[in-house]
Write a protein that holds these residues in place. Structure first.
Motif, mmCIF file in Angstrom:
data_model
loop_
_atom_site.group_PDB
_atom_site.id
_atom_site.type_symbol
_atom_site.label_atom_id
_atom_site.label_comp_id
_atom_site.label_asym_id
_atom_site.label_seq_id
_atom_site.Cartn_x
_atom_site.Cartn_y
_atom_site.Cartn_z
ATOM 1 N N HIS A 55 0.861 -1.178 0.000
ATOM 2 C CA HIS A 55 0.000 0.000 0.000
ATOM 3 C C HIS A 55 0.896 1.226 0.000
ATOM 4 O O HIS A 55 1.622 1.470 0.971
ATOM 5 C CB HIS A 55 -0.877 0.026 1.256
ATOM 6 N N GLU A 82 -3.962 4.789 5.611
ATOM 7 C CA GLU A 82 -4.353 5.123 4.240
ATOM 8 C C GLU A 82 -5.761 5.740 4.184
ATOM 9 O O GLU A 82 -6.178 6.224 3.138
ATOM 10 C CB GLU A 82 -4.249 3.878 3.334
ATOM 11 N N TRP A 83 -6.437 5.758 5.330
ATOM 12 C CA TRP A 83 -7.779 6.361 5.428
ATOM 13 C C TRP A 83 -7.731 7.763 6.036
ATOM 14 O O TRP A 83 -8.764 8.356 6.326
ATOM 15 C CB TRP A 83 -8.681 5.483 6.309
ATOM 16 N N HIS A 130 -5.727 4.191 -4.426
ATOM 17 C CA HIS A 130 -6.524 3.852 -3.236
ATOM 18 C C HIS A 130 -7.765 4.745 -3.201
ATOM 19 O O HIS A 130 -8.052 5.448 -4.165
ATOM 20 C CB HIS A 130 -5.660 3.953 -1.964
ATOM 21 N N HIS A 131 -8.501 4.730 -2.074
ATOM 22 C CA HIS A 131 -9.777 5.465 -2.014
ATOM 23 C C HIS A 131 -9.604 6.965 -2.291
ATOM 24 O O HIS A 131 -10.520 7.612 -2.792
ATOM 25 C CB HIS A 131 -10.450 5.276 -0.650
ATOM 26 N N ASP A 183 -11.231 -3.237 -4.721
ATOM 27 C CA ASP A 183 -11.599 -2.789 -3.380
ATOM 28 C C ASP A 183 -12.567 -1.618 -3.524
ATOM 29 O O ASP A 183 -12.740 -1.072 -4.619
ATOM 30 C CB ASP A 183 -10.315 -2.362 -2.644
ATOM 31 N N GLU A 218 -10.138 -11.021 4.930
ATOM 32 C CA GLU A 218 -9.231 -9.917 5.170
ATOM 33 C C GLU A 218 -8.911 -9.834 6.646
ATOM 34 O O GLU A 218 -9.789 -9.644 7.471
ATOM 35 C CB GLU A 218 -9.883 -8.629 4.683
HETATM 36 C C1 JFZ Z 1 -10.024 -2.122 2.427
HETATM 37 C C2 JFZ Z 1 -9.492 -0.718 2.439
HETATM 38 O O1 JFZ Z 1 -10.484 0.168 2.915
HETATM 39 C C3 JFZ Z 1 -8.245 -0.677 3.261
HETATM 40 O O2 JFZ Z 1 -7.729 0.638 3.291
HETATM 41 C C4 JFZ Z 1 -7.211 -1.602 2.673
HETATM 42 O O3 JFZ Z 1 -6.853 -1.192 1.369
HETATM 43 C C5 JFZ Z 1 -7.773 -3.009 2.632
HETATM 44 C C6 JFZ Z 1 -6.875 -3.981 1.937
HETATM 45 O O4 JFZ Z 1 -9.053 -3.037 1.987
HETATM 46 O O5 JFZ Z 1 -10.562 -2.376 3.708
HETATM 47 C C7 JFZ Z 1 -11.436 -3.372 3.931
HETATM 48 C C8 JFZ Z 1 -12.112 -3.969 2.910
HETATM 49 C C9 JFZ Z 1 -12.951 -5.066 3.180
HETATM 50 C C10 JFZ Z 1 -13.064 -5.539 4.464
HETATM 51 C C11 JFZ Z 1 -12.402 -4.927 5.495
HETATM 52 C C12 JFZ Z 1 -11.574 -3.828 5.219
HETATM 53 N N1 JFZ Z 1 -13.833 -6.666 4.699
HETATM 54 O O6 JFZ Z 1 -14.397 -7.269 3.754
HETATM 55 O O7 JFZ Z 1 -13.922 -7.147 5.852
#
Ligand code: JFZ
Length: 482
Positions: free
Chosen positions: A62, A83-84, A131-132, A225, A284
């Motif tokens: 990331h 990253e948020w 990213h977002h 994502d 995740e």
């Molecule tokens: C996402 C992103 O918001 C985060 O910043 C990062 O890139 C990650 C790899 O992916 O966050 C998530 C996405 C999905 C879940 C949890 C966090 N999920 O499905 O539980």
């Protein structure tokens, strides 16, 4: 109200019959007709997917302008994932959105990144292209918010794709659909104006992804994502065409279950419970605890080293996973038929923090010695999980690997081969490859006896050579006295 017992019974009988009928209807596979559900039942069987399935260990990176804030603002640490940080009320959008004008990672060297990854023993990389926040690490023609407009200018995505590919590591591109920078992005579609705006956004997404697939044709897949909002869930047919379009650009492309929705708004699994995408992408920062939890699907777990945070934060809060903890997670994932991916968040200057370099080096030393139990390996069907560690099945027939994390005080490891399978040889895969004593005990269990003075400083692998005997498999096993 009093209901006489005989009516009650009859009522229960009718309810029972109805439930039974519904059960039969379901088990006869009465499907909800879907145009945009799963297009395949069961795992992919082609060579590209076989490669994916055999990776075992991967690296996630990331990286973006968020690294410049280092998970803090004006001396205060941000409690969320770094990253948020743009979403944190303390950080004015104007401040965040102008960071890129100073983004100049002087220490960035894609070949050094790839060399570290190679030494660590990872076999694929997932790299954040956007990213977002919407900032693009490649010079996209569809927005000005890109690396081309930073003092650095260089196409970071290209350098990373080329360096890793040259090092023999497959590259997958992370792409956030959710984009805080695009004026057409909507969380919901409340009226026709929202739909019009969101249509421009969908076109933009289509263009950017086409651009990535065309500029970097050596990539093996996309990692999507930011697809969880109402607006995207209502775009099922579009997500389906987008996926097919990308797959038409790069043969064999692998895309997980986080891109699509079906026409009823279901994500990951369609209304009939079938997986949309090539592997289950919902694991995740968590690992399934049994094979039943993943069914027959391919799957991958992505994991942070600190508690929760993917982008660079100066201060790692909470517990940081040790290399052995990460290796145990790797072994566990492989033993359940999945891949394990460890995240790195480089600093704004393009170098890795020392903790990450150290972790990569330690894991790499272990992988060098023991990768036979991780690469091209999967769930060992019929071998029950044991408390001392994990069992993996390599692609060669008649071989099994035991990955031992907890050595029993008795220095014997109990295993129970599937019916009809005999262990003919057990080899300790360290230093001089000692052959271990095999001692069949009761109930089809076998003891593998470790050298009496065995002191393991780290997890180790025992290779089993097995033989399958059809006759024994058919013979009736011992009868239980119950
Ligand atoms: C996402 C992103 O918001 C985060 O910043 C990062 O890139 C990650 C790899 O992916 O966050 C998530 C996405 C999905 C879940 C949890 C966090 N999920 O499905 O539980």
């Amino acid at each position: 109200m009093h209901i006489p017992k005989k009516y009650l019974n009859r009522h229960l009988l009718l309810v029972g019959m109805a439930a039974c009928w519904l059960g039969i209807a379901q088990s006869q596979g009465q499907q909800i007709p879907l145009k945009h559900g799963a297009h395949r039942s069961g795992p992919r069987t082609d060579a590209a997917m076989q490669t994916w399935r055999g990776y075992g260990l991967g690296q996630f990176i990331h990286w973006g302008v968020y690294a410049m804030l280092e998970g803090a603002y004006q001396g205060k640490n941000y409690a969320g994932a770094a990253e948020w940080i743009r979403a944190w009320k303390e950080v004015p959008n104007a401040v965040y959105d102008s960071l890129y004008t100073r983004f100049n990672p002087s220490a960035f060297n894609a070949r050094a990144w790839a060399a570290m990854a190679k030494q660590m023993g990872v076999r694929y990389l997932t790299f954040t292209t956007k990213h977002h926040d919407g900032f693009c690490l490649w010079p996209s023609a569809f927005t000005n918010y890109t690396i081309a407009n930073t003092p650095f200018k260089r196409d970071i995505v290209k350098e990373v794709v080329d360096a890793y590919t040259q090092a023999g590591i497959d590259v997958y591109l992370y792409f956030s659909v959710l984009d805080w920078n695009h004026p057409g992005w909507r969380y919901q579609l409340k009226n026709s104006n929202d739909s019009i705006a969101f249509n421009t956004f969908k076109q933009f997404t289509w263009n950017q992804l086409t651009e990535l697939a065309t500029r970097y044709p050596s990539i093996k897949g996309f990692w999507f994502d930011g697809t969880w909002d109402e607006s995207w869930k209502k775009s099922g047919p579009f997500t389906d065409s987008l996926e097919q379009h990308l797959k038409s650009l790069i043969p064999g492309l692998v895309i997980g279950s986080r891109l699509r929705a079906d026409e009823l708004g279901n994500r990951h699994k369609d209304a009939n419970g079938n997986l949309m995408g090539d592997y289950e992408q919902g694991w995740e920062r968590k690992i399934p605890d049994s094979r039943t939890a993943v069914g027959n699907n391919d799957w991958e777990c992505v994991m942070t080293i600190p508690e929760n945070g993917w982008g660079y934060a100066k201060k790692w809060m909470g517990h940081w996973k040790t290399p052995v903890e990460l290796l145990e997670m790797t072994a566990k994932c492989v033993s359940l038929g999945g891949n394990f991916v460890i995240n790195f968040g480089p600093m704004a200057n393009g170098a890795f923090r020392p903790e990450e370099e150290e972790t990569a080096a330690t894991i790499g030393r272990w992988m060098k010695q023991n990768h036979q139990a991780i690469y091209n390996s999967s769930w060992a069907s019929g071998w029950a999980k044991q408390d001392w560690g994990y069992i993996t099945q390599p692609r060669q027939p008649n071989k099994i690997n035991l990955i031992v994390f907890n050595v029993p005080v008795a220095k014997t490891l109990l295993v129970k081969p599937p019916k009809g399978t005999t262990i003919v040889k057990a080899t300790l895969m360290v230093a001089n490859k000692t052959a271990l004593t095999i001692k069949p005990v009761d109930y089809g269990e076998v003891q593998i006896i470790l050298p009496a003075k065995w002191n393991a400083a780290e997890p180790f692998v025992i290779e089993l050579q097995t033989e399958f005997n059809q006759k024994q498999n058919n013979a009736e096993g011992p009868k239980a006295n119950t």
